[in-house]
Scaffold this active site. Sequence first.
Site, PDB file in Angstrom:
ATOM      1  N   GLU A 171     -13.957  -5.928   8.324  1.00 21.87           N
ATOM      2  CA  GLU A 171     -12.704  -5.632   8.745  1.00 21.87           C
ATOM      3  C   GLU A 171     -12.749  -4.448   9.453  1.00 21.87           C
ATOM      4  O   GLU A 171     -13.565  -3.604   9.086  1.00 21.87           O
ATOM      5  CB  GLU A 171     -11.703  -5.751   7.697  1.00 21.87           C
ATOM      6  CG  GLU A 171     -11.824  -4.806   6.423  1.00 21.87           C
ATOM      7  CD  GLU A 171     -10.703  -4.089   6.038  1.00 21.87           C
ATOM      8  OE1 GLU A 171      -9.671  -4.519   6.407  1.00 21.87           O
ATOM      9  OE2 GLU A 171     -10.746  -3.461   5.365  1.00 21.87           O
ATOM     10  N   ARG A 198     -11.808   2.998  10.722  1.00 21.89           N
ATOM     11  CA  ARG A 198     -12.822   2.737   9.946  1.00 21.89           C
ATOM     12  C   ARG A 198     -13.370   1.413   9.924  1.00 21.89           C
ATOM     13  O   ARG A 198     -12.522   0.562   9.774  1.00 21.89           O
ATOM     14  CB  ARG A 198     -12.546   3.099   8.500  1.00 21.89           C
ATOM     15  CG  ARG A 198     -13.726   4.066   7.614  1.00 21.89           C
ATOM     16  CD  ARG A 198     -13.310   4.061   6.241  1.00 21.89           C
ATOM     17  NE  ARG A 198     -13.375   2.889   5.758  1.00 21.89           N
ATOM     18  CZ  ARG A 198     -12.338   2.363   4.913  1.00 21.89           C
ATOM     19  NH1 ARG A 198     -11.104   3.242   4.608  1.00 21.89           N
ATOM     20  NH2 ARG A 198     -12.379   1.109   4.495  1.00 21.89           N
ATOM     21  N   ASP A 221     -15.665  -1.755   8.180  1.00 22.48           N
ATOM     22  CA  ASP A 221     -16.044  -2.293   6.868  1.00 22.48           C
ATOM     23  C   ASP A 221     -17.156  -3.128   7.355  1.00 22.48           C
ATOM     24  O   ASP A 221     -17.190  -4.172   7.777  1.00 22.48           O
ATOM     25  CB  ASP A 221     -15.178  -2.456   5.751  1.00 22.48           C
ATOM     26  CG  ASP A 221     -14.073  -1.362   5.384  1.00 22.48           C
ATOM     27  OD1 ASP A 221     -14.449  -0.458   5.651  1.00 22.48           O
ATOM     28  OD2 ASP A 221     -13.150  -2.274   4.752  1.00 22.48           O
ATOM     29  N   ASN A 234     -10.162  -0.989   9.934  1.00 20.55           N
ATOM     30  CA  ASN A 234      -9.065  -0.281   9.415  1.00 20.55           C
ATOM     31  C   ASN A 234      -8.556   0.468  10.599  1.00 20.55           C
ATOM     32  O   ASN A 234      -9.181   1.490  11.196  1.00 20.55           O
ATOM     33  CB  ASN A 234      -9.411   0.393   8.130  1.00 20.55           C
ATOM     34  CG  ASN A 234      -9.920  -0.396   7.172  1.00 20.55           C
ATOM     35  OD1 ASN A 234      -9.129  -0.955   6.508  1.00 20.55           O
ATOM     36  ND2 ASN A 234     -11.117  -0.434   6.813  1.00 20.55           N
ATOM     37  N   GLU A 238       0.779  -1.225   0.073  1.00 15.70           N
ATOM     38  CA  GLU A 238      -0.117  -0.064  -0.125  1.00 15.70           C
ATOM     39  C   GLU A 238       0.769   1.176   0.011  1.00 15.70           C
ATOM     40  O   GLU A 238       0.440   2.391   0.227  1.00 15.70           O
ATOM     41  CB  GLU A 238      -0.872   0.207   1.288  1.00 15.70           C
ATOM     42  CG  GLU A 238      -2.013  -1.008   1.131  1.00 15.70           C
ATOM     43  CD  GLU A 238      -3.199  -1.049   1.999  1.00 15.70           C
ATOM     44  OE1 GLU A 238      -4.203  -0.317   2.170  1.00 15.70           O
ATOM     45  OE2 GLU A 238      -2.882  -1.610   3.293  1.00 15.70           O
ATOM     46  N   GLY A 268      -7.456   5.145   5.081  1.00 15.33           N
ATOM     47  CA  GLY A 268      -6.755   5.985   4.071  1.00 15.33           C
ATOM     48  C   GLY A 268      -7.410   7.321   4.260  1.00 15.33           C
ATOM     49  O   GLY A 268      -8.401   7.565   4.614  1.00 15.33           O
ATOM     50  N   TYR A 303      -9.709   3.579  -5.645  1.00 18.16           N
ATOM     51  CA  TYR A 303      -8.634   4.698  -5.715  1.00 18.16           C
ATOM     52  C   TYR A 303      -8.873   5.520  -6.836  1.00 18.16           C
ATOM     53  O   TYR A 303      -7.973   6.227  -7.267  1.00 18.16           O
ATOM     54  CB  TYR A 303      -7.244   4.299  -5.707  1.00 18.16           C
ATOM     55  CG  TYR A 303      -7.018   3.533  -4.004  1.00 18.16           C
ATOM     56  CD1 TYR A 303      -7.195   4.468  -2.944  1.00 18.16           C
ATOM     57  CD2 TYR A 303      -6.762   2.300  -4.003  1.00 18.16           C
ATOM     58  CE1 TYR A 303      -7.122   3.855  -1.928  1.00 18.16           C
ATOM     59  CE2 TYR A 303      -6.622   1.838  -2.716  1.00 18.16           C
ATOM     60  CZ  TYR A 303      -6.746   2.548  -1.392  1.00 18.16           C
ATOM     61  OH  TYR A 303      -6.785   1.886  -0.430  1.00 18.16           O
ATOM     62  N   SER A 363      -6.423  -2.721   1.175  1.00 15.73           N
ATOM     63  CA  SER A 363      -6.624  -2.010  -0.297  1.00 15.73           C
ATOM     64  C   SER A 363      -7.414  -3.035  -1.300  1.00 15.73           C
ATOM     65  O   SER A 363      -7.033  -3.085  -2.395  1.00 15.73           O
ATOM     66  CB  SER A 363      -5.318  -1.355  -0.728  1.00 15.73           C
ATOM     67  OG  SER A 363      -5.252  -0.241  -0.070  1.00 15.73           O
TER      68      SER A 363
END
Length: 316
Positions: free
Chosen positions: A273, A254, A256, A275, A19, A279, A215, A149
Site C-alpha cells: 500500500e 511511504r 509499504d 501512505n 486513526e 505517521g 505504535y 494503521s
Amino acid sequence: MINSKKKKVVLLQGGLGAEREVSLSTGKGFAQALTELGYPFEVVDCKEDFLEQISMAKKNGAEAALLALHGKYAEDGIVQGICEYIKLPYSGSGVFASALCMDKIATKEVLINHQIPTAKYEVVHKDSIVKYRPKIEVPLVVKPSREGSSFGVTIVKDEKELASALRHAAQYDSNILIEDFIDGMELTVPILDGKVLTPIEIVPKVDFYDYKNKYTAGRTEYIMPPRIDAKTMKHVQETALKAFQVCRLRTYGRIDFRMTKVADNENRAYVLEINTLPGCTPTSLLPKAARHENIDFNRLVEILVERAALDYQGVK
Ligand SMILES: Nc1ncnc2c1ncn2[C@@H]1O[C@H](COP(=O)(O)OP(=O)(O)O)[C@@H](O)[C@H]1O
Ligand SMILES: [Mg+2]
C-alpha cells in the site's frame, strides 16, 4: 520566537477516523517543531465543526495548512478538497492521489496497469461475505480497502478463521480485499522531496505488524539499512519511486512492501500500500529515515510547510 516573515500555518490534527490518536501524536511533534522554527500557527482539532474552524483560520490569515491527519476523512482527499475550495495551500499530496491511495483496491488497479508488482487479490462486498469462498488459498490476508494503521487486517492461516476475519474487516469498509500472503521480508520506503530515502526493514517480535506492534516502542525491530543486497535495494527503491509517481503523490509518502525470493539471486518486492500522510509520531518510520539522511524533524516539518500547494496552482 515567532518570525513574522514565516508563513502563518494552521495545524490540522485529530479527525473523525479510527486513526485519531495517531494523528494527535503526529500533531504534538509538528506543533513543537513549528514553535522551534518560529512559525506563527494555530491548531485545529478537526471535528464536526471543521468547516467553520478552517474558514476562520483562513480569514485570520493562514497561508498554509499542515496536515497531521491520517486515515478516513483526512488521508483520502476530503480535507484536501476543502482546502482546495477555500484556496488554502496544504501539505502533502493533492485530492486525487490522496483518494486513490486511501483505497487499496483502486491503488492496486493503477499499480498493475504500470506493471508494478502487487499481491494477487480478490474483492468482496461486505453484504456478500456470509457465503463467500475465496479462490486464493490460505495463508491469506483480509483487509478493509480504505483504512490504515492495520485496523481490520487479519492474517488467515486456517480456513476456519476466514469468516471472523471478513466480519472484522467489514466493520471498517464496505469493500474488502483478500490478498495472497506474501511470505518474506517486510520493508517500507519513505520518499521526501522527490528523493527516495533509505528503506527500513520491519521485524515485529511477535505476530505481524499490527496496531500494537506499530505504535508501542520496543515491540518491533527496525533495521536500517535493510539486510538486502545492492541489486535488491535498487529494485525496491526504483519500484517505490515509480509507485509514488504513477499515483501522483506530492512532497512525501511511504510505500509499504513485502518481498519474496523468486529465483536464486532475485527478490521481488510487492507493494502492499501507499501512505500519502505517513505517521510522524515518535516511533514513526519516515522521520527515522529522514534523520538517517541528516534531515532532522524540524527540517522535515519545514519542508512540508514550504511545499504546501494547491492542485490547480499556476493554471486557470
Ligand atoms: N499481502 C500481505 N502479505 C503479508 N502480510 C501482509 C499483507 N498485507 C498486509 N500485511 C501485513 O499487514 C500490515 C498492514 O497492512 P497494510 O496493507 O500495510 O495496511 P495498513 O497499514 O494501511 O493498515 C502490513 O504491514 C503487513 O505486516
Ligand atoms: Mg501499512
